[in-house]
Design an enzyme around this catalytic site. Structure first.
Site, short mmCIF file in Angstrom:
data_model
loop_
_atom_site.label_atom_id
_atom_site.label_comp_id
_atom_site.label_asym_id
_atom_site.label_seq_id
_atom_site.Cartn_x
_atom_site.Cartn_y
_atom_site.Cartn_z
N GLU A 1 1.76 -0.41 -4.86
CA GLU A 1 0.80 0.61 -5.28
C GLU A 1 1.63 1.86 -5.59
OE1 GLU A 1 -3.14 3.13 -3.90
OE2 GLU A 1 -1.62 2.61 -2.43
N ASP B 1 0.83 -1.20 0.00
CA ASP B 1 0.00 0.00 0.00
C ASP B 1 0.87 1.26 0.00
OD1 ASP B 1 -2.80 1.03 0.43
OD2 ASP B 1 -1.88 1.89 2.22
C1 GLC Z 1 -4.20 3.13 -0.61
C2 GLC Z 1 -5.43 2.27 -0.55
C3 GLC Z 1 -6.58 3.13 -0.14
C4 GLC Z 1 -6.30 3.68 1.23
C5 GLC Z 1 -4.96 4.42 1.24
C6 GLC Z 1 -4.49 4.67 2.64
O1 GLC Z 1 -4.29 4.10 -1.59
O2 GLC Z 1 -5.62 1.64 -1.78
O3 GLC Z 1 -7.80 2.41 -0.14
O4 GLC Z 1 -7.30 4.58 1.61
O5 GLC Z 1 -3.95 3.67 0.63
O6 GLC Z 1 -4.02 3.49 3.22
#
Ligand code: GLC
Length: 529
Positions: free
Chosen positions: A267, A204
């Site tokens: 991500e 993440d």
């Molecule tokens: C990422 C996740 C999202 C979350 C954010 C904070 O972007 O995909 O859903 O709100 O991180 O952890």
């Protein structure tokens, strides 16, 4: 070892299915999907032909951000099941040849995490340095101009006499990656899960972690763009810091010390191929990074073809790309790219299934599930709840429509699911499963074709042309021709024998013609059958 000496890795050519656990299958009729629900439906995933699942957050959390606020990194959220359930899921998936990835949140914890509870107890606390604390400016103001992802100040005043940083919600304090103990904690967390057979992590906010040591102000930005900056500020000092790469070099060594090698899928929220490739390092950091420019592009063949080409050119040798159209933040591609038009949905599935590298499908993509309009009173995403005109992430997090029974096969009759089902119910897995012309059957055929024709590895890819809305590319032994227009188009000369069409029309095709929004997979002339 599943790795071959030629550098192949298990995720090369694989299809990963992102499964939003709370919305997939509720085994105990409490309105929330859970791990035992996944175990019950593993045969469906194996029938569909996916290689791995990525489970949205499974760790204990107060759920300010539905599990993206972790309060215990080595546990299982009681709403979702137990550690024993997760072990069984991994075991049962393995028996069907599938792997399980978890979601890891290293940028921040929940404010309910014991580290933060201790850190907040006083300036001398043992864990104080685990988080980013800063004194007020001499005038009493906040340390800098950073904003959190809702557009509010990213600094929260705390009774202990300092501000703490939260790039997300105030209940999600950012970790301080300048603190060596934080590195040690996460190395242990990785090992804990890898030892249990977890095949890897979706990481993440992978471009977060380190923040500028001097906490400098972010510079202004004229026009907002989710990948460069929002609320008038460019993401410069609060993300994409060079020091973050060292973390992934360390984690890659840990991942490679297991057999099969564990996967780190980031991500990576960056605007272009160069900056994406930077997270792969010299093929010694993340093995995969999500391609947001691709997912956020329109269904425009010239744009998509350019992004694919630039991405492949930028990645280090031996590394592969990863493609997706939907996720729990962006919404579903059948709505965003396709406006619910089934022809377009089928065409997009064809593209996702035939690009080289790794493809990630979001639950429901396989049946062409569109976003669900969730009335404000039923919304559950605290992060966007009170944002005027803000993104409504709940629309892409609603329960999987399995069948037409009360509860839709997601939960028991009479149980209120945590988020509403589509109304009217729309198409279900049961409606589509036995119909050869359904989107689900098409998706399954595409995944089977991908496996047999593109095999395990990084298919050799070449853009052949984008001419008047028809995108033609070579991928391994195949040539794909895809008509992104409302008009019939000539079949490109490079196309060979048609192995699969996305068209659901019964009438026989006109030879040499692609129907509007039809895509075909063909065998390249001269390549072996
Ligand atoms: C990422 C996740 C999202 C979350 C954010 C904070 O972007 O995909 O859903 O709100 O991180 O952890």
């Amino acid at each position: 070892m599943t790795e071959n000496a030629d550098g192949r890795r298990w995720w090369h050519g694989a299809v990963i299915y992102q499964l939003y656990v709370r919305s997939w299958r509720d085994s105990n009729d409490d309105g929330y999907g859970d791990l035992r629900g996944i175990i019950e439906r593993l045969d469906y995933l194996s029938w569909l032909g996916v290689d791995a699942v990525w489970l949205s957050p499974t760790m204990p959390s107060p759920d300010d951000d539905w599990g993206y606020d972790v309060s215990d990194y080595t546990g299982v959220h009681p709403d979702l099941g137990t550690l024993a359930d997760l072990d069984e899921l991994i075991e049962q998936a393995d028996q069907r040849g599938m792997r399980v990835l978890l979601d890891l949140v290293p940028n921040h914890t929940s404010s309910a995490h014991p580290w933060f509870a201790d850190a907040a107890s006083g300036r001398e606390a043992e864990h104080r340095r685990y988080y980013v604390w800063a004194d007020p400016r001499p005038d009493g103001g906040r340390p800098n101009n950073w904003l959190d992802f809702t557009g509010r100040p990213a600094w929260q005043w705390h009774d202990s006499g300092q501000y703490y940083l939260h790039n997300f919600l105030p209940g999600q304090p950012d970790l301080n990656w300048w603190e060596p103990a934080v590195h040690q904690e996460f190395a242990r967390i990785l090992e804990f899960w890898f030892e249990r057979g977890v095949a890897g992590f979706r990481v993440d906010v992978a471009n977060g972690l380190y923040k500028d040591a001097e906490l400098r102000d972010n510079p202004p930005l004229d026009s907002d763009n989710p990948l460069e900056g929002v609320f008038g500020l460019r993401f410069v000092y609060n993300s994409n810091r060079p020091e973050t790469h060292g973390v992934y070099r360390d984690w890659r060594k840990i991942a490679e010390s297991y057999s099969p090698e564990r996967l780190l899928l980031g991500e990576t929220w960056v605007p272009d191929a160069q900056r994406l490739a930077a997270y792969y390092g010299d093929n010694d950091e993340l093995q995969l990074g999500f391609n947001f420019p691709f997912a956020l592009a329109d269904l425009d063949p010239a744009r998509l073809a350019t992004i694919v080409e630039q991405t492949l050119a930028a990645l280090p040798s031996g590394a592969g790309p990863v493609w997706m159209g939907s996720n729990h933040d962006l919404g579903r591609f059948p709505s965003r790219w396709c406006g619910g038009d089934e022809r377009k949905i089928r065409l997009a599935l064809l593209v996702l299934a035939t690009l080289p590298g790794t493809t990630v499908l979001y639950y429901g993509d396989e049946i062409g599930m569109t976003d669900v309009d969730v009335p404000p009173a039923l919304r559950r995403d605290h992060a966007t709840l009170d944002l005027e005109g803000g993104a409504d992430r709940d629309r892409a997090r609603t329960p999987m429509p399995w069948d037409g029974s009360p509860g839709s096969g997601f939960t028991g009759p009479g149980v209120t699911p945590w988020l509403p089902m589509a109304d009217p119910p729309g198409t279900t897995v049961a409606d589509q499963r036995d119909k050869p012309e359904s989107t689900l059957s098409l998706c399954r055929r595409l995944l089977a074709l991908r496996r047999t024709e593109l095999g395990r590895g990084l298919a050799d890819f070449e853009n052949l042309a984008v001419t008047e809305g028809v995108w033609t590319y070579r991928t391994g032994p195949l040539v794909v021709a895809a008509n992104f227009t409302d008009q019939p188009a000539d079949m490109p000369a490079e196309a060979g024998e048609v192995l699969l069409t996305t068209s659901a029309e019964q009438a026989p095709p006109t030879p040499g013609v692609l129907r509007p929004w039809e895509g075909v997979v063909t065998r390249r002339s001269g390549s072996a059958a």
